[in-house]
Design a protein around this motif. Structure first.
Motif, short mmCIF file in Angstrom:
data_model
loop_
_atom_site.label_atom_id
_atom_site.label_comp_id
_atom_site.label_asym_id
_atom_site.label_seq_id
_atom_site.Cartn_x
_atom_site.Cartn_y
_atom_site.Cartn_z
N THR A 246 44.93 -35.36 -161.57
CA THR A 246 43.86 -34.78 -160.75
C THR A 246 43.60 -33.33 -161.15
N MET A 247 44.66 -32.59 -161.43
CA MET A 247 44.47 -31.19 -161.85
C MET A 247 43.77 -31.09 -163.19
N GLY A 248 43.82 -32.16 -164.00
CA GLY A 248 43.17 -32.13 -165.31
C GLY A 248 41.74 -32.62 -165.30
N VAL A 249 41.23 -33.07 -164.15
CA VAL A 249 39.85 -33.59 -164.08
C VAL A 249 38.87 -32.41 -164.12
N PRO A 250 37.80 -32.47 -164.93
CA PRO A 250 36.81 -31.39 -164.97
C PRO A 250 36.15 -31.19 -163.61
N ASP A 251 35.70 -29.99 -163.35
CA ASP A 251 35.03 -29.68 -162.09
C ASP A 251 33.75 -30.51 -161.97
N GLY A 252 33.35 -30.76 -160.71
CA GLY A 252 32.09 -31.45 -160.48
C GLY A 252 32.23 -32.78 -159.79
N THR A 253 33.45 -33.30 -159.67
CA THR A 253 33.67 -34.57 -158.97
C THR A 253 34.24 -34.28 -157.59
N SER A 254 33.62 -34.83 -156.55
CA SER A 254 34.07 -34.55 -155.19
C SER A 254 35.42 -35.22 -154.93
N PRO A 255 36.23 -34.66 -154.01
CA PRO A 255 37.54 -35.26 -153.71
C PRO A 255 37.43 -36.71 -153.27
N TRP A 256 36.43 -37.02 -152.46
CA TRP A 256 36.32 -38.39 -151.98
C TRP A 256 35.94 -39.35 -153.12
N ALA A 257 35.03 -38.92 -153.99
CA ALA A 257 34.66 -39.78 -155.12
C ALA A 257 35.84 -39.97 -156.07
N LEU A 258 36.55 -38.89 -156.32
CA LEU A 258 37.70 -38.97 -157.22
C LEU A 258 38.76 -39.90 -156.64
N THR A 259 39.02 -39.74 -155.34
CA THR A 259 40.00 -40.62 -154.69
C THR A 259 39.54 -42.07 -154.73
N GLY A 260 38.26 -42.29 -154.53
CA GLY A 260 37.74 -43.65 -154.56
C GLY A 260 37.90 -44.30 -155.93
N TRP A 261 37.57 -43.54 -156.99
CA TRP A 261 37.73 -44.10 -158.33
C TRP A 261 39.20 -44.40 -158.63
N HIS A 262 40.11 -43.51 -158.22
CA HIS A 262 41.54 -43.75 -158.44
C HIS A 262 42.01 -44.98 -157.67
N LEU A 263 41.53 -45.11 -156.44
CA LEU A 263 41.90 -46.30 -155.66
C LEU A 263 41.37 -47.57 -156.30
N LEU A 264 40.16 -47.50 -156.81
CA LEU A 264 39.58 -48.67 -157.47
C LEU A 264 40.41 -49.04 -158.71
N GLY A 265 40.81 -48.04 -159.48
CA GLY A 265 41.64 -48.32 -160.64
C GLY A 265 42.98 -48.92 -160.26
N SER A 266 43.59 -48.40 -159.18
CA SER A 266 44.86 -48.94 -158.71
C SER A 266 44.70 -50.38 -158.25
N ALA A 267 43.60 -50.66 -157.54
CA ALA A 267 43.36 -52.02 -157.07
C ALA A 267 43.14 -52.98 -158.23
N CYS A 268 42.38 -52.54 -159.23
CA CYS A 268 42.17 -53.39 -160.40
C CYS A 268 43.50 -53.66 -161.11
N TYR A 269 44.33 -52.61 -161.20
CA TYR A 269 45.60 -52.82 -161.90
C TYR A 269 46.53 -53.72 -161.08
N LEU A 270 46.49 -53.61 -159.76
CA LEU A 270 47.30 -54.49 -158.92
C LEU A 270 46.94 -55.95 -159.19
N ALA A 271 45.64 -56.24 -159.28
CA ALA A 271 45.22 -57.61 -159.58
C ALA A 271 45.69 -58.04 -160.96
N TRP A 272 45.57 -57.12 -161.93
CA TRP A 272 46.02 -57.45 -163.29
C TRP A 272 47.53 -57.71 -163.33
N SER A 273 48.30 -56.88 -162.64
CA SER A 273 49.75 -57.04 -162.70
C SER A 273 50.19 -58.35 -162.06
N GLN A 274 49.53 -58.75 -160.97
CA GLN A 274 49.88 -60.02 -160.35
C GLN A 274 49.53 -61.19 -161.28
#
Length: 707
Positions: free
Chosen positions: A116-144
């Motif tokens: 998160t500290m390495g992300v360029p400025d311009g992305t809102s906290p909520w959007a950034l959190t949403g994208w990270h959650l989406l990536g985690s959810a996709c990976y959870l499906a892949w791992s199962q």
């Protein structure tokens, strides 16, 4: 291919597919954000069952997303962000109260902070959190999905690593047999044995967790039977050290030890062939080596034993142990040939040996005190990473303060030994990784750099436990490539990366001395538990129902594992303490004696269990049962943590007075009862010495530490 390497390839493929999917449907920036969420969630994806995996991956994803929102929200306020990092790190380290399985989950928070500290400025906290959650959810499906597809392969590969560790333990035992009996050689042999024992215990538990939860099938039953054989083989191997001191130190004794050691190496080679077959590499039949009757004849005649040499009585017993080891190795190969199907424990009984899962809040209660190593490490880590962040801000190259945080996080461990090891490997890995990136800097293809990034993700995940140097190299490449992909115009900040790593490693070492958890703090609580575990195993091994009773056999196996675990705790504490400041190190003499005699006691009890299991009706006679009951009563008194030691002097004097006379004149195959009486007497002797060593160690631990 080991299971952890296959797992790393699965992780890299999953992260790559997620990145490609979102890169083709959205933008490269979005793809990087989503894949970042997938990467920190993937830390908890290890070779285990789907039902054990999904809560870990889910928790890693949720804690990572929480860290993302906090860090992104406070990014405009650097001072407040430092305090937030301390709090997040403290919370993540407290998850270690749930044991080693929480380690990857705890580090997901750290990686999320860094990403998160390495992300360029311009992305809102909520959007950034949403994208990270989406990536985690996709990976959870892949791992199962991948875990279900790879379960059978993971089981075979994990069993193969257990066989590999058993073969290594056989070679360690063989080496110890032929080493000199000087103090330094004996200490080195014990240290090697303890290290290999710890590795085998870890791999056996990983195999249990996978195999004992497998759905019913012929393959699963066969592999479970092999694993149970390996566990029993470990038991007999522990007993192979007994009575060798009675051989003496002459040329004949050296010849006998050398012949026995060579037989152990032959069996280790046969286990290597077995583990290769589990991996899919076919070999011809294992080398047979000399038959056991030939081995006995060789030991008795080359050079020839004198008619009155008492060692002639001992040789059949020593060869008998090799016979039991050989029987188990042969049974493993028959199971691989599908020509044998051993009866196994029921599914309910097998579940008793699986490591506990779940995340009960009650596990935190014992760690809400400064006496807890978990709480002390959580406070230490929070202070260290907070300090690293603030120092990173103040440095003249402060464009990547998160790298300072990451450098401290990956080096700082819960004890000084692991921190020193990680410090050296991390620095070396960073330098090697930077050399690789210097070569990659000449590459102009973004696609090729992306493939290298994904390969680095897989390698870093694969070797985090087995070979951390590989992980350190891969993590350096991954971090530099990620920074370059996020800010292509800035190039590759290699010099900054090296400087941050060196400074972070130094800080991690320094913070080891803040709220330290020296081993002598916790060991006084561990020693009574060790005596209790040995006492329980003695009671289960010597009870009248015996190992042929199914319910009794399960209780014996459980008690045996608890005793092995308790000895492993002591061995690990001794190893870690050797790296601590001299003034606070553990008392080496009494604790080494305790470990030695405790292992001997385990070996005696295992021999008694095997005698009762394999020697037939003689062990059910009234004489045998009475002897077992009396010995059990003595052992319970000796191993009582509250014992005053009144029995020990008499047992020691009696054993020394009848040391040679205890060797029966008939071999155990002709008359097992005299050998049973002898085994019970030497068992009581080592129990007395175990108890005496424990009291001496506790007395030494009560003395104030120096410095």
């Amino acid at each position: 291919m080991p299971a952890h390497v296959l797992n790393g390839l699965s992780v890299a493929l999953g992260v790559g597919l997620i990145q490609v999917l979102f890169g083709s449907q959205a933008s490269l920036h979005v793809a990087q954000l989503v894949s970042s969420g997938a990467v920190f969630a993937s830390l908890a994806d290890t070779p285990t069952t789907p039902t054990r995996s999904w809560p870990r991956v889910l928790m890693a994803g949720l804690l990572g997303a929480l860290s993302t929102w906090v860090v992104a929200s406070l990014d405009p306020h650097p001072r407040a962000l430092g305090l937030a990092i301390m709090a997040l790190v403290f919370i993540s380290m407290m998850t270690l109260a749930w044991g080693p399985r929480a380690g990857p989950v705890s580090f997901a928070v750290i990686l999320s902070i860094v990403f998160t500290m390495g992300v360029p400025d311009g992305t809102s906290p909520w959007a950034l959190t949403g994208w990270h959650l989406l990536g985690s959810a996709c990976y959870l499906a892949w791992s199962q999905l991948t875990l279900r597809g790879l379960q059978a392969r993971y089981r075979s590969l994990t069993l193969a690593t257990a066989l590999q560790a058993t073969a290594q333990l056989l070679r360690s035992r063989a080496q110890a047999m032929v080493q000199g009996r000087e103090v330094d050689a004996a200490t080195q042999a014990l240290n090697t044995w303890v290290r290999d024992e710890a590795q085998l215990a870890e791999r056996l538990q990983a195999a249990r967790d996978l195999l004992f939860a497998a759905p019913p099938s012929e393959r699963a039953q066969r592999e479970t039977a092999i694993l149970l054989r390996v566990v029993d083989l470990r038991d007999i191997l522990l007993a192979s050290r007994l009575d060798l001191d009675l051989l003496g130190d002459d040329a004949l004794a050296d010849r006998i030890r050398s012949s026995l050691a060579q037989r152990l190496r032959t069996l280790a080679d046969a286990l290597d062939l077995a583990q290769d077959r589990l991996r899919g590499v076919q070999h011809p039949s294992p080398p047979a080596g000399p038959s056991l009757s030939e081995l006995l004849g060789e030991l008795q005649t080359s050079p020839r034993l004198a008619p009155d040499d008492l060692r002639a009585r001992l040789l059949p017993a020593l060869v008998n142990r090799v016979r039991h080891l050989s029987d188990d190795v042969s049974a493993i190969h028959r199971l691989l040939d599908r020509s044998q199907t051993d009866p196994t424990l029921s599914a309910a009984e097998l579940q008793l040996f699986v490591a506990p899962e779940g995340w009960p809040l009650s596990a935190l209660r014992p760690h809400l005190s400064l006496a807890s190593p978990v709480l002390r490490h959580a406070l230490r880590a929070g202070l260290a990473l907070g300090a690293a962040y603030y120092i990173g801000l103040a440095l003249p190259w402060a464009s990547h303060p998160q790298w300072m945080v990451l450098s401290v996080a990956v080096v700082l461990r819960g004890n000084l030994e692991q921190t020193l090891s990680r410090r050296n490997l991390r620095v070396m890995g960073t330098l090697l990784g930077c050399v690789i990136v210097v070569g990659l800097a000449q590459v102009s293809s973004p696609l090729l750099l992306m493939l290298v990034f994904l390969l680095a993700v897989g390698l870093a995940h694969s070797f985090a436990i087995e070979r951390y140097l590989v992980t350190a190299v891969a993590a350096t490449v991954m971090a530099l490539l990620q920074a370059h992909m996020a800010h292509p115009n800035t190039g590759f900040p290699i010099a900054e990366r090296v400087a941050d790593t060196l400074l972070g490693a130094l800080m991690a070492w320094a913070f080891c001395f803040v709220l330290p958890s020296w081993e002598r703090r916790s060991l006084p609580r561990s020693l009574p538990r060790l005596l209790g575990a040995l006492r329980h195993y003695a009671a289960e091994s010597l009870q009248a129902s015996g190992p042929t009773d199914p319910a009794s056999a399960v209780r014996q196996r459980l008690a045996r594992r608890q005793a092995y675990d308790a000895l492993g705790v002591l061995a690990a504490a001794l190893q870690r303490s050797s790296f601590e400041p001299r003034g606070v190190q553990l008392p080496l003499g009494p604790l080494t004696a305790l470990l030695d005699h405790g292992q001997r006691l385990m070996a005696h009890l295992s021999m008694l269990r095997l005698m009762r299991l394999r020697e037939g009706p003689e062990m059910a006679q009234a004489e045998a049962l009475n002897a077992l009951a009396q010995a059990n009563q003595t052992l319970q008194a000796l191993l009582d943590p509250q014992s005053t030691g009144a029995l020990e002097a008499g047992i020691e004097a009696n054993a020394l007075a009848h040391k040679q006379q205890l060797l029966p004149s008939e071999p155990p195959t002709d008359n097992a009862l005299p050998w049973l009486h002898r085994r019970l007497q030497v068992t009581q002797l080592d129990a007395a010495r175990t108890a005496a060593s424990a009291r001496a160690a506790l007395q030494a631990l009560r003395e104030p530490a120096r410095g």
